[in-house]
Design a protein around this motif. Sequence first.
Motif, mmCIF file in Angstrom:
data_model
loop_
_atom_site.group_PDB
_atom_site.id
_atom_site.type_symbol
_atom_site.label_atom_id
_atom_site.label_comp_id
_atom_site.label_asym_id
_atom_site.label_seq_id
_atom_site.Cartn_x
_atom_site.Cartn_y
_atom_site.Cartn_z
ATOM 1 N N SER A 152 0.820 -1.215 0.000
ATOM 2 C CA SER A 152 0.000 0.000 0.000
ATOM 3 C C SER A 152 0.854 1.266 0.000
ATOM 4 O O SER A 152 0.337 2.364 -0.214
ATOM 5 N N GLY A 153 2.151 1.107 0.247
ATOM 6 C CA GLY A 153 3.040 2.264 0.276
ATOM 7 C C GLY A 153 3.235 2.856 1.656
ATOM 8 O O GLY A 153 4.081 3.747 1.839
ATOM 9 N N TRP A 154 2.490 2.372 2.652
ATOM 10 C CA TRP A 154 2.592 2.948 3.989
ATOM 11 C C TRP A 154 3.936 2.649 4.648
ATOM 12 O O TRP A 154 4.420 3.419 5.474
ATOM 13 N N SER A 155 4.557 1.550 4.284
ATOM 14 C CA SER A 155 5.863 1.228 4.863
ATOM 15 C C SER A 155 6.884 2.319 4.569
ATOM 16 O O SER A 155 7.723 2.656 5.422
ATOM 17 N N SER A 156 6.807 2.890 3.376
ATOM 18 C CA SER A 156 7.753 3.957 3.020
ATOM 19 C C SER A 156 7.496 5.210 3.853
ATOM 20 O O SER A 156 8.436 5.944 4.189
ATOM 21 N N PHE A 157 6.226 5.464 4.194
ATOM 22 C CA PHE A 157 5.912 6.616 5.044
ATOM 23 C C PHE A 157 6.460 6.400 6.454
ATOM 24 O O PHE A 157 7.024 7.318 7.062
ATOM 25 N N PHE A 158 6.290 5.192 6.963
ATOM 26 C CA PHE A 158 6.813 4.872 8.287
ATOM 27 C C PHE A 158 8.349 4.926 8.288
ATOM 28 O O PHE A 158 8.966 5.355 9.265
ATOM 29 N N THR A 159 8.942 4.499 7.179
ATOM 30 C CA THR A 159 10.398 4.558 7.057
ATOM 31 C C THR A 159 10.890 6.001 7.106
ATOM 32 O O THR A 159 11.905 6.309 7.747
ATOM 33 N N GLN A 160 10.160 6.884 6.442
ATOM 34 C CA GLN A 160 10.523 8.302 6.458
ATOM 35 C C GLN A 160 10.510 8.839 7.887
ATOM 36 O O GLN A 160 11.428 9.563 8.315
ATOM 37 N N GLY A 216 20.119 -5.005 -7.428
ATOM 38 C CA GLY A 216 19.177 -4.808 -8.511
ATOM 39 C C GLY A 216 18.300 -3.599 -8.255
ATOM 40 O O GLY A 216 18.444 -2.893 -7.247
ATOM 41 N N ILE A 217 17.383 -3.340 -9.142
ATOM 42 C CA ILE A 217 16.462 -2.205 -9.010
ATOM 43 C C ILE A 217 15.105 -2.738 -8.562
ATOM 44 O O ILE A 217 14.556 -3.672 -9.150
ATOM 45 N N THR A 218 14.582 -2.144 -7.493
ATOM 46 C CA THR A 218 13.288 -2.579 -6.945
ATOM 47 C C THR A 218 12.249 -1.478 -7.093
ATOM 48 O O THR A 218 12.585 -0.304 -7.242
ATOM 49 N N ASN A 219 10.977 -1.887 -7.034
ATOM 50 C CA ASN A 219 9.903 -0.900 -7.044
ATOM 51 C C ASN A 219 9.537 -0.523 -5.609
ATOM 52 O O ASN A 219 10.169 -0.969 -4.656
ATOM 53 N N SER A 220 8.505 0.284 -5.427
ATOM 54 C CA SER A 220 8.115 0.762 -4.098
ATOM 55 C C SER A 220 7.675 -0.363 -3.181
ATOM 56 O O SER A 220 7.711 -0.227 -1.958
ATOM 57 N N ALA A 221 7.259 -1.492 -3.760
ATOM 58 C CA ALA A 221 6.816 -2.637 -2.947
ATOM 59 C C ALA A 221 7.981 -3.546 -2.577
ATOM 60 O O ALA A 221 7.799 -4.540 -1.888
ATOM 61 N N GLY A 222 9.184 -3.215 -3.040
ATOM 62 C CA GLY A 222 10.357 -4.021 -2.707
ATOM 63 C C GLY A 222 10.618 -5.157 -3.681
ATOM 64 O O GLY A 222 11.510 -5.972 -3.460
ATOM 65 N N THR A 223 9.870 -5.218 -4.777
ATOM 66 C CA THR A 223 10.045 -6.286 -5.761
ATOM 67 C C THR A 223 11.151 -5.906 -6.757
ATOM 68 O O THR A 223 11.178 -4.787 -7.273
ATOM 69 N N VAL A 224 12.068 -6.839 -7.003
ATOM 70 C CA VAL A 224 13.166 -6.588 -7.947
ATOM 71 C C VAL A 224 12.620 -6.608 -9.371
ATOM 72 O O VAL A 224 12.055 -7.607 -9.819
ATOM 73 N N ILE A 225 12.785 -5.488 -10.070
ATOM 74 C CA ILE A 225 12.282 -5.407 -11.442
ATOM 75 C C ILE A 225 13.409 -5.463 -12.473
ATOM 76 O O ILE A 225 13.156 -5.603 -13.673
ATOM 77 N N MET A 226 14.655 -5.345 -11.994
ATOM 78 C CA MET A 226 15.816 -5.540 -12.868
ATOM 79 C C MET A 226 16.966 -6.048 -12.006
ATOM 80 O O MET A 226 17.331 -5.421 -11.015
#
Length: 485
Positions: free
Chosen positions: A65-73, A135-145
Amino acid sequence: MEKGTFNTFVNKRIMPPVMKFVNTKAVKALQDGMIYSLPFIIIGSVFLILSNFPIPAVSDALRNSGWSSFFTQAYTASFGVLSIWAVVGIAYVYVRNEGYEALPAGLTSLSAFLLIQLMSIDNPLVATMGKSGSGITNSAGTVIMSGKAVAENIDKLPHVLQTFLSSPVTGVLNITWLGGQGMIAAIIVGLLTGWSYSGMLKKGWKITLPEQVPASVAKQFTAMIPAGVILTTSMLIYAVFKAFLNTDLTQYVYKLLEMPMQGLSDSLVGALVIGFAVSFFWFFGVHGGLIVGTIAGVFLLPNTAANAALYHAGKLTLANGAHIVTNEFYNNFINLTGSGITIGLVIFTLFAAKSTQMKTLGKIELVPAIFNINEPFLFGLPLVMNPFLAIPFFLTPVVVALSTYLIIYFGIVPPLNGVAAPWTTPAVLSGFLIGGWKMAIWQFVTLVISTAIYFPFAKKYDAILYKKEMDKLASEKAEKQEVAE
């Protein structure tokens, strides 16, 4: 050495220099200045838990949901910049204790701390490249490259562009050195700033404006010369380290002092010394928690911060550099239920004591013990200067420190996660917060260990007290009978 002689030796030879050291301006500033970081540590720990929630389903939902990044901030801006609160607080308290307006000194200290650092970070692209790259990950932490794919695509670019993309990012603050890894440098800067700032004001190094100038404005001009001298000196220090060593003072101090001291504090010997020292000082009536906490906390707080960073990154293992002995090891194990881990004594007084003194004090101590406070026992029972209870008082925290260190070392329970549970958090609950359900179970086991160690000694002491009470009652009864006759 006889008991009386030993007590005299400790009180005359050991305690005076210890207390003189503890009451120095520097130690008082360190002790009181570090307290200002406490709210940010505790609040930041809450955000740390939320950003890495211990229930996988909830953690995945928050991350997606993206909330983890807010909590990380929120974690990064509070607990993650621990050294900032320390460097401001230490200089502030030092100058305040000298009787001068302290906030300008705290801000000067912060500016000096930032000034001595290289304002650059490694390019994030570098860490993503190659077989071992993230590698490169998206906001959900999934490796996309993958790291291999990143490297292959970078290699297709012109060399000039490759160099540009992999060069350090400049003109930024490196969060790494604002957290636990910069703590020793922050302490040094805070103390030196407080000492030099107040020293210059004592010598009259200040700009004095006419009385007509508003006080708020005049005070800032008072701070201008000391601040200017300190910042100029800091700039010269930065220039020397950058030009001749290609590093900065913060990183140099970390490698020269902080890493060795963290290693010493994180050793089995360090854990045992800390466990013994708290009870040792308390036995002679000196606040062991205050003395040991002030000194050991300087090195244990960075250990906590390092573990928090590993936990946040999902790499909390000893193999990845996690520390065993942290500030929470000290607060929530060595001092669990109070200095000396006296919960076993509480349990004895409530269920097995015969003497009125122990039963009464047990009832008084029960609630404070739940919140890790045991002054009613320390001074009421007492534990201070009590030879009958000295052995379990010294032995229990040492045994708990030893066993806790070993079960983490051998992987029976994971390292402490860096969450800073307030020291008043009840046992078992604090164990869950700082290490999960396994640590909560182990914390309960330590309560059993305390009970097993204290019980036989408490029983003997209780029998002595009970006999004295019975003898006193018999004497009073005899006196009344004589009066009646």
